[in-house]
Design a protein around this motif. Sequence first.
Motif, short mmCIF file in Angstrom:
data_model
loop_
_atom_site.label_atom_id
_atom_site.label_comp_id
_atom_site.label_asym_id
_atom_site.label_seq_id
_atom_site.Cartn_x
_atom_site.Cartn_y
_atom_site.Cartn_z
N ASP A 87 1.52 -0.89 -0.28
CA ASP A 87 0.07 -0.07 -0.03
C ASP A 87 0.95 1.18 0.08
N ILE A 88 1.85 1.59 -0.97
CA ILE A 88 2.88 2.43 -0.93
C ILE A 88 1.75 3.82 -0.94
N ARG A 89 1.48 4.00 -2.23
CA ARG A 89 0.38 5.36 -1.82
C ARG A 89 -0.79 5.68 -0.40
N ASP A 90 -1.10 4.74 0.27
CA ASP A 90 -1.28 5.19 1.45
C ASP A 90 0.08 5.33 2.29
N ILE A 91 1.11 5.16 2.10
CA ILE A 91 1.86 5.08 3.28
C ILE A 91 2.50 7.14 2.79
N HIS A 92 2.43 6.88 1.75
CA HIS A 92 2.41 8.65 0.99
C HIS A 92 1.42 9.45 2.06
N TYR A 93 -0.16 8.95 1.81
CA TYR A 93 -0.94 10.40 2.09
C TYR A 93 -0.93 10.30 3.93
N ARG A 94 -0.68 9.11 4.23
CA ARG A 94 -0.55 8.94 5.98
C ARG A 94 0.54 10.42 6.07
N LEU A 95 1.91 10.12 5.46
CA LEU A 95 2.68 11.00 6.34
C LEU A 95 2.44 12.22 6.05
N ALA A 96 1.51 12.51 4.74
CA ALA A 96 1.17 14.00 4.08
C ALA A 96 0.14 14.30 4.85
N GLU A 97 -0.29 13.70 5.56
CA GLU A 97 -1.77 13.78 6.74
C GLU A 97 -1.09 14.62 8.00
N ALA A 98 -0.11 13.48 7.98
CA ALA A 98 0.29 14.30 9.28
C ALA A 98 1.37 15.24 9.58
N LEU A 99 1.93 16.14 7.91
CA LEU A 99 2.74 16.80 7.11
C LEU A 99 1.84 18.13 7.15
N ILE A 100 0.48 17.94 7.64
CA ILE A 100 -0.57 19.32 7.15
C ILE A 100 -0.91 19.74 8.63
N LEU A 101 -0.84 17.92 9.12
CA LEU A 101 -1.77 18.77 10.45
C LEU A 101 -0.28 19.52 11.54
N GLU A 102 0.80 19.53 10.99
CA GLU A 102 1.50 19.62 11.60
C GLU A 102 2.04 20.86 10.91
N GLU A 103 1.12 21.40 10.42
CA GLU A 103 1.30 22.39 9.45
C GLU A 103 2.63 22.78 8.35
N LYS A 104 3.35 21.24 8.14
CA LYS A 104 4.63 21.45 7.25
C LYS A 104 3.93 21.67 6.41
N TYR A 105 3.52 22.72 5.34
CA TYR A 105 2.26 22.14 4.37
C TYR A 105 3.41 21.70 2.60
N ASP A 106 4.77 22.73 2.57
CA ASP A 106 5.58 22.12 1.45
C ASP A 106 6.04 21.21 1.75
N LYS A 107 6.12 20.22 2.56
CA LYS A 107 7.13 18.76 3.23
C LYS A 107 5.72 18.32 2.83
#
Length: 207
Positions: A87-107
């Motif tokens: 589930d490679i796509r979900d790995i990336h999504y979960r990381l992106a979601e966590a970064l959004i919550l931390e307001e690290k939008y560029d990452k």
Amino acid sequence: NNWERPIYFATSIGRDNYLGLTEYFRFEGLAYRFVPIKAQGVGQGQIGEINTDILYENVMNKFKWGNISHPGFNVCHYVERTVSVIDIRDIHYRLAEALILEEKYDKAEEVLDRAIEILPDSKISFDYSVLSIIEAYYMLEKFEKANEIAFTVLENYSQELVYYDGFKGSKSSEVDRERTIAIYVIQQIYTFAVDYEQDALSVSYTH
């Protein structure tokens, strides 16, 4: 071992194999690390707390995704199944979601871009597995990127529905599950279009 040597559980095995320890898992991409701290902020249906620094380093620098996106690479059934299990796509999504919550939008955007780069539609078809990625792009207000993927998903599932409609009589029930998934995904894209005021996408859905 006084936590000096890490203990990992693969993400690809059934939950019954986790020995009731999931509340103490940290999600590190391809495995869960057993840690002496109870997980916090884990989404519904998900397993493992995320340390964005660790997971970002793994996903963006340590993990090697091979040549699957290369034009000359042949995606066979084994590769498709491996991608699905990991589930490679979900790995990336979960990381992106966590970064959004931390307001690290560029990452977060970098992570989503990487997911699309390594698993393009030309290799692994854009299907329900990219719905979360589409919404994450919308959350980042990257509407052009989100819409491009959404239109591709609509086209893919519209073609599938035409194919399923070719099954007549008793054979029609053989594709009920696939047809239901296709309809659900198309409806979800429409929901995104309404929620994020993407008129062009809404018009595409109605046609």
